[in-house]
Design an enzyme around this catalytic site. Sequence first.
Site, PDB file in Angstrom:
ATOM      1  N   GLY A  54      55.321  32.477  33.786  1.00  0.00           N
ATOM      2  CA  GLY A  54      55.360  31.107  34.010  1.00  0.00           C
ATOM      3  C   GLY A  54      56.960  30.821  34.188  1.00  0.00           C
ATOM      4  O   GLY A  54      57.733  31.631  33.731  1.00  0.00           O
ATOM      5  N   CYS A  81      55.713  39.055  31.630  1.00  0.00           N
ATOM      6  CA  CYS A  81      56.900  38.148  31.693  1.00  0.00           C
ATOM      7  C   CYS A  81      56.824  36.993  30.828  1.00  0.00           C
ATOM      8  O   CYS A  81      57.096  37.394  29.634  1.00  0.00           O
ATOM      9  CB  CYS A  81      57.150  37.761  33.137  1.00  0.00           C
ATOM     10  SG  CYS A  81      58.598  37.110  33.495  1.00  0.00           S
ATOM     11  N   TYR A  82      56.722  35.912  31.021  1.00  0.00           N
ATOM     12  CA  TYR A  82      56.725  34.677  30.081  1.00  0.00           C
ATOM     13  C   TYR A  82      55.641  34.981  29.106  1.00  0.00           C
ATOM     14  O   TYR A  82      55.800  34.657  27.989  1.00  0.00           O
ATOM     15  CB  TYR A  82      56.592  33.407  30.792  1.00  0.00           C
ATOM     16  CG  TYR A  82      56.323  32.106  30.004  1.00  0.00           C
ATOM     17  CD1 TYR A  82      57.508  31.569  29.506  1.00  0.00           C
ATOM     18  CD2 TYR A  82      55.104  31.839  29.451  1.00  0.00           C
ATOM     19  CE1 TYR A  82      57.624  30.333  28.898  1.00  0.00           C
ATOM     20  CE2 TYR A  82      55.143  30.779  28.580  1.00  0.00           C
ATOM     21  CZ  TYR A  82      56.331  29.991  28.084  1.00  0.00           C
ATOM     22  OH  TYR A  82      56.351  29.033  27.189  1.00  0.00           O
ATOM     23  N   GLU A 170      51.495  43.143  38.680  1.00  0.00           N
ATOM     24  CA  GLU A 170      50.368  42.682  39.370  1.00  0.00           C
ATOM     25  C   GLU A 170      51.021  42.715  40.934  1.00  0.00           C
ATOM     26  O   GLU A 170      50.213  42.783  42.062  1.00  0.00           O
ATOM     27  CB  GLU A 170      50.019  41.364  39.098  1.00  0.00           C
ATOM     28  CG  GLU A 170      50.943  40.295  39.329  1.00  0.00           C
ATOM     29  CD  GLU A 170      51.886  40.046  38.190  1.00  0.00           C
ATOM     30  OE1 GLU A 170      52.022  40.945  37.321  1.00  0.00           O
ATOM     31  OE2 GLU A 170      52.491  38.859  38.067  1.00  0.00           O
ATOM     32  N   SER A 222      33.490  26.324  61.381  1.00  0.00           N
ATOM     33  CA  SER A 222      34.291  26.417  62.492  1.00  0.00           C
ATOM     34  C   SER A 222      34.062  27.646  63.159  1.00  0.00           C
ATOM     35  O   SER A 222      34.665  27.863  64.340  1.00  0.00           O
ATOM     36  CB  SER A 222      35.694  26.285  61.759  1.00  0.00           C
ATOM     37  OG  SER A 222      35.997  27.606  61.284  1.00  0.00           O
ATOM     38  N   GLY A 224      34.980  30.291  61.568  1.00  0.00           N
ATOM     39  CA  GLY A 224      36.021  31.069  61.088  1.00  0.00           C
ATOM     40  C   GLY A 224      35.388  31.740  59.859  1.00  0.00           C
ATOM     41  O   GLY A 224      34.424  31.376  59.575  1.00  0.00           O
ATOM     42  N   VAL A 225      36.029  32.851  59.338  1.00  0.00           N
ATOM     43  CA  VAL A 225      35.347  33.496  58.217  1.00  0.00           C
ATOM     44  C   VAL A 225      35.075  32.723  56.886  1.00  0.00           C
ATOM     45  O   VAL A 225      34.095  32.796  56.401  1.00  0.00           O
ATOM     46  CB  VAL A 225      36.187  34.909  58.122  1.00  0.00           C
ATOM     47  CG1 VAL A 225      37.400  34.488  57.501  1.00  0.00           C
ATOM     48  CG2 VAL A 225      35.517  35.727  56.934  1.00  0.00           C
ATOM     49  N   ASP A 226      36.020  32.140  56.613  1.00  0.00           N
ATOM     50  CA  ASP A 226      35.677  31.069  55.416  1.00  0.00           C
ATOM     51  C   ASP A 226      34.587  30.099  55.425  1.00  0.00           C
ATOM     52  O   ASP A 226      33.695  30.348  54.416  1.00  0.00           O
ATOM     53  CB  ASP A 226      37.002  30.441  54.923  1.00  0.00           C
ATOM     54  CG  ASP A 226      38.390  31.297  54.863  1.00  0.00           C
ATOM     55  OD1 ASP A 226      38.115  32.373  54.914  1.00  0.00           O
ATOM     56  OD2 ASP A 226      39.287  30.778  55.081  1.00  0.00           O
ATOM     57  N   SER A 227      34.552  29.369  56.411  1.00  0.00           N
ATOM     58  CA  SER A 227      33.453  28.466  56.264  1.00  0.00           C
ATOM     59  C   SER A 227      32.059  29.220  56.711  1.00  0.00           C
ATOM     60  O   SER A 227      31.059  28.835  56.149  1.00  0.00           O
ATOM     61  CB  SER A 227      33.500  27.470  57.533  1.00  0.00           C
ATOM     62  OG  SER A 227      33.934  27.829  58.729  1.00  0.00           O
ATOM     63  N   SER A 228      32.237  30.117  57.529  1.00  0.00           N
ATOM     64  CA  SER A 228      30.990  31.067  57.743  1.00  0.00           C
ATOM     65  C   SER A 228      30.388  31.433  56.544  1.00  0.00           C
ATOM     66  O   SER A 228      29.179  31.474  56.243  1.00  0.00           O
ATOM     67  CB  SER A 228      31.117  32.209  58.636  1.00  0.00           C
ATOM     68  OG  SER A 228      31.616  31.570  59.970  1.00  0.00           O
ATOM     69  N   LYS A 366      41.301  36.225  50.580  1.00  0.00           N
ATOM     70  CA  LYS A 366      40.835  36.605  51.899  1.00  0.00           C
ATOM     71  C   LYS A 366      39.885  37.980  51.931  1.00  0.00           C
ATOM     72  O   LYS A 366      38.890  38.062  52.420  1.00  0.00           O
ATOM     73  CB  LYS A 366      41.870  36.724  53.006  1.00  0.00           C
ATOM     74  CG  LYS A 366      41.268  36.533  54.572  1.00  0.00           C
ATOM     75  CD  LYS A 366      40.910  34.955  54.813  1.00  0.00           C
ATOM     76  CE  LYS A 366      40.760  34.740  56.273  1.00  0.00           C
ATOM     77  NZ  LYS A 366      40.776  33.174  56.463  1.00  0.00           N
TER      78      LYS A 366
END
Length: 510
Positions: A54, A81-82, A170, A222, A224-228, A366
């Site tokens: 953070g 870290c934080y 990470e 659309s 596209g992969v996300d909406s599909s 993604k």
Amino acid sequence: MDKILVLDFGGQYDQLIARRVRELEVYAEIRSFRKITLQQIRDEGYKGIIFTGGPHSVYGEDSPSFDAGILDCGIPILGICYGMQLMVHLSKGVVSKSIDGGEYGKRELAVGHNILFEDVPATSVCWMSHSDQVSELPSGFVSIAETASCPYAAICDETRKLYGVQFHPEVTHTEYGKTIISNFVFSICNCGKNWRMDDFISDQVSKYRDELKGKKVLLGLSGGVDSSVAALLLHKAIGKDLVCVFVDHGFLRKNEAETVEKTFRDTFDLNLITVDAKERFLKKLEGISDPETKRKIIGNEFISVFEEEAEKLGKIDVLAQGTIYPDVIESGKGDSAVIKSHHNVGGLPEHMSFEQIVEPLRDLFKDEVRKVGTELGLPHDLVYRQPFPGPGLAVRVLGEISREKLEILKEADAIFTQEIADQKMQDLTDQYFAVITSSRSVGVKGDARIYGYTIALRAVKTDDFMTAEWSRLPYELLEKVSSRIANEVNGVSRVVYDITSKPPGTVEWE
Ligand code: XMP
């Protein structure tokens, strides 16, 4: 199911940490430190906890903190870290400003023998990004790694199973970061591997089946992969109560509208409404050549079409969106459901009110969305589609759009795409397409002189699309594509290759 809690203290890498754990096939859940109590953590049965980093200093007035009892609740903790500094602070150790202003970037890390560093060599590269650091260890803790300027690069209290790393395991710049996280998850927390994308699908499907029972849900598809993927997931949950609206604005690639329709209507039997708005968009763009004006007109028109369709459908309770995690970060990482700027537009109008917004993919990256898509049976071509701008080919037809230029572009682009696929060159480039410029030049076809358009080919290599290098495509490939476009597509007299990187060029030409 074994699960790890990623306790978020405002770090920019919280999702990345969760993703690393999930890559190990262990479920990880992110909760803000503000929104969970120690009792809830106990009740949830987490096998381990990761404190994120953070931007704060532990001594700041409003700095994120937590009930110190967490350190004694018997659950192993890894502070990053934080997160490590907070662990030290809560245990009455000391955190100070680093003498030399902090460490940023790659550092050589020297580790000792410890369960956290199983299979990590004695020295390796880690990624640091901090201005404060631990200067005095609390009792019970020992140092288990160091860098040249950070004597407590990693610490532990083995009795209480508390571990801290000042660096970021990470991020990919930390050479053995994945090994370290894996050691924490498996050797320290004893998690079993039981998180897979098919689990995600079944969880989400049963969740939405209950939550959306009897409701009508609208989703803008659309292609596209996300909406599909969002569409397929919700379709699995609520079937025909999901209505997908696909607006064909006429700026899609060759055969694209047909493929989307065929896939979703015929193969998956989705409740799909296709709106043929081609003429409407062309008309609105008549005489317009300024790129931003073009984008705005397309965005506004898209909203109008979408709104009209929604109105025709009567009362819609829920709007579904294919928002994924990177979109969430871009929209300010808020807690509330932010209506994402629609894929194709600049945002839906405020007066379009819905009782609820659902975003089934908002925690996924993604690559995870792609895995879900594959599991759901989405064809490979759709799962691995390259990014495509919302305004589509309209921003690849430079200047004023005409039917002729659009048709030429579609053909040229299809040839480029086909040759890259046929010659299996996809790995050389992350995005590639053709652009039709407004510049015309003289050429000879057959025995006749022609005065045709110039097609530019654009291909870029990039990780994040924020910066990009032009792809070094083989001359033989470029030669074949150029020759085919110049010979097979009427109205083209010249083909050029764009060798501009981003910055200063952008990926798209408009
Ligand atoms: P630029 O041209 O900004 O493009 O370097 C970076 C990436 O973003 C895509 N792009 C868009 N995507 N709506 C989108 O959904 C848009 O209006 C848009 N404009 C650019 C572009 O294709 C590239 O992948």
